[in-house]
Design an enzyme around this catalytic site. Structure first.
Site, PDB file in Angstrom:
ATOM      1  CG  HIS A  14      -2.133   0.575  -8.065  1.00 24.00           C
ATOM      2  ND1 HIS A  14      -2.103   0.285  -6.464  1.00 24.00           N
ATOM      3  CD2 HIS A  14      -0.570   0.785  -8.034  1.00 24.00           C
ATOM      4  CE1 HIS A  14      -1.123  -0.102  -6.002  1.00 24.00           C
ATOM      5  NE2 HIS A  14      -0.131   0.394  -6.784  1.00 24.00           N
ATOM      6  CB  CYS A  23       2.480   4.745  -3.417  1.00 18.03           C
ATOM      7  SG  CYS A  23       3.956   3.762  -3.476  1.00 18.03           S
ATOM      8  CG  HIS A  27       2.525   3.386  -9.070  1.00 22.23           C
ATOM      9  ND1 HIS A  27       2.032   4.232  -8.309  1.00 22.23           N
ATOM     10  CD2 HIS A  27       2.914   2.182  -8.596  1.00 22.23           C
ATOM     11  CE1 HIS A  27       1.624   3.413  -7.141  1.00 22.23           C
ATOM     12  NE2 HIS A  27       2.351   2.317  -7.367  1.00 22.23           N
ATOM     13  CG  HIS A  29       3.256  -2.321  -8.632  1.00 21.03           C
ATOM     14  ND1 HIS A  29       4.337  -2.085  -8.327  1.00 21.03           N
ATOM     15  CD2 HIS A  29       2.303  -1.495  -8.643  1.00 21.03           C
ATOM     16  CE1 HIS A  29       4.329  -0.902  -7.335  1.00 21.03           C
ATOM     17  NE2 HIS A  29       2.861  -0.950  -7.230  1.00 21.03           N
ATOM     18  CG  HIS A  71      -2.052  -4.930 -20.248  1.00 25.00           C
ATOM     19  ND1 HIS A  71      -1.410  -6.323 -20.034  1.00 25.00           N
ATOM     20  CD2 HIS A  71      -1.180  -4.364 -20.924  1.00 25.00           C
ATOM     21  CE1 HIS A  71      -0.192  -6.304 -20.303  1.00 25.00           C
ATOM     22  NE2 HIS A  71      -0.051  -5.163 -21.049  1.00 25.00           N
ATOM     23  CD  GLU A 129       2.370  -2.757  -4.621  1.00 29.19           C
ATOM     24  OE1 GLU A 129       3.191  -2.421  -3.988  1.00 29.19           O
ATOM     25  OE2 GLU A 129       1.156  -2.570  -4.728  1.00 29.19           O
TER      26      GLU A 129
HETATM   27  N1  LIG Z   1       1.552  -2.782   3.147  1.00 31.58           N
HETATM   28  C1  LIG Z   1       1.590  -2.317   1.719  1.00 31.58           C
HETATM   29  N2  LIG Z   1       2.447  -1.261   1.485  1.00 31.58           N
HETATM   30  C2  LIG Z   1       2.362  -0.592   0.402  1.00 31.58           C
HETATM   31  C3  LIG Z   1       1.749  -0.946  -0.511  1.00 31.58           C
HETATM   32  C4  LIG Z   1       0.835  -2.027  -0.116  1.00 31.58           C
HETATM   33  O1  LIG Z   1       0.321  -2.535  -1.395  1.00 31.58           O
HETATM   34  N3  LIG Z   1       0.847  -2.828   1.007  1.00 31.58           N
HETATM   35  N4  LIG Z   1       1.879  -0.442  -1.842  1.00 31.58           N
HETATM   36  C5  LIG Z   1       2.425   0.670  -2.103  1.00 31.58           C
HETATM   37  C6  LIG Z   1       2.623   1.047  -3.518  1.00 31.58           C
HETATM   38  O2  LIG Z   1       1.921   0.613  -4.408  1.00 31.58           O
HETATM   39  C7  LIG Z   1       3.952   1.167  -4.084  1.00 31.58           C
HETATM   40  O3  LIG Z   1       4.139   1.111  -5.580  1.00 31.58           O
HETATM   41  C8  LIG Z   1       5.174   0.214  -3.428  1.00 31.58           C
HETATM   42  O4  LIG Z   1       5.932   0.856  -2.588  1.00 31.58           O
HETATM   43  P1  LIG Z   1       7.414   1.089  -2.477  1.00 31.58           P
HETATM   44  O5  LIG Z   1       8.073  -0.096  -2.065  1.00 31.58           O
HETATM   45  O6  LIG Z   1       7.393   2.350  -1.684  1.00 31.58           O
HETATM   46  O7  LIG Z   1       7.853   1.518  -4.060  1.00 31.58           O
HETATM   47  P2  LIG Z   1       9.147   0.945  -4.710  1.00 31.58           P
HETATM   48  O8  LIG Z   1       8.935  -0.602  -5.076  1.00 31.58           O
HETATM   49  O9  LIG Z   1       9.117   1.915  -5.930  1.00 31.58           O
HETATM   50  O10 LIG Z   1      10.248   1.259  -3.786  1.00 31.58           O
HETATM   51  P3  LIG Z   1      11.805   1.879  -4.008  1.00 31.58           P
HETATM   52  O11 LIG Z   1      12.353   1.290  -2.773  1.00 31.58           O
HETATM   53  O12 LIG Z   1      11.137   3.313  -3.861  1.00 31.58           O
HETATM   54  O13 LIG Z   1      12.168   1.533  -5.310  1.00 31.58           O
HETATM   55  C9  LIG Z   1       3.336   1.193  -0.860  1.00 31.58           C
HETATM   56  N5  LIG Z   1       3.252   0.535   0.098  1.00 31.58           N
HETATM   57 ZN   LIG Z   2       1.847   0.453  -6.304  1.00 25.76          ZN
END
Ligand SMILES: Nc1nc2c(c(=O)[nH]1)N=C([C@H](O)[C@H](O)COP(=O)(O)OP(=O)(O)OP(=O)(O)O)CN2
Ligand SMILES: [Zn+2]
EC number: 4.-.-.-
Length: 139
Positions: A14, A23, A27, A29, A71, A129
């Site tokens: 997504h 984001c 990318h 999950h 998928h 996630e």
């Molecule tokens: N409240 C929400 N905030 C965010 C969501 C969500 O669904 N609800 N989703 C995202 C993104 O999809 C993102 O993939 C996840 O965010 P993030 O934590 O920034 O990414 P990582 O897991 O890769 O964390 P790192 O700490 O950079 O490894 C964003 N926010």
């Molecule tokens: Zn995401």
């Protein structure tokens, strides 16, 4: 109150339009889904006597809803050009176009509604996630 909890998962891609950060890019999950059902009463007769719901039926329902996302590229309606959607589909990619931003919060709500429509007494859906990022919808 009686309750059951079942887990499911799906792998999908997504992106978050209007995110202004990493984001917003495409990318993936492995989303983990935890569903809680509750009931004041247990079944009175048949297969589900003395049960909130049969674990088998419950697990299969959770898995079936997760499979609807598995998928796939989850796309918020209107965030890709129609020609892009057509091009991806013509390459054989499976898209799930959804009428909401594909946040964990909205996915939890959508999964809740899909399971409720199957007749399960859902009270909470949690969507992770990542192991550190968890959202839920509860009613
Ligand atoms: N409240 C929400 N905030 C965010 C969501 C969500 O669904 N609800 N989703 C995202 C993104 O999809 C993102 O993939 C996840 O965010 P993030 O934590 O920034 O990414 P990582 O897991 O890769 O964390 P790192 O700490 O950079 O490894 C964003 N926010
Ligand atoms: Zn995401």
């Amino acid at each position: 109150m009686y309750g059951l909890i079942a887990e499911g998962h799906f792998d999908a891609a997504h992106f978050l339009a209007d995110y202004h950060g990493k984001c917003e890019n495409l990318h993936g999950h492995r989303w983990r889904v935890e569903v809680t059902v509750e009931s004041q009463e247990l079944g009175q007769e048949g297969t589900e006597r003395s049960m909130v719901a049969d674990f088998g039926r419950f697990k299969r329902s959770v898995a079936a809803v997760c499979d609807e996302f598995d998928h796939r590229l989850l796309v918020e309606q209107g965030t890709l050009k129609p020609t892009t959607v057509q091009a991806l589909e013509s390459e054989g990619f499976a898209l799930e176009v959804l009428p909401f931003r594909t946040t964990a919060e909205n996915l939890a709500h959508e999964i809740f509604c899909r399971l409720e429509a199957k007749g399960l007494p859902v009270v909470q859906v949690e969507v992770d996630e990542t192991p550190a990022n968890r959202a839920f919808f509860r009613r």
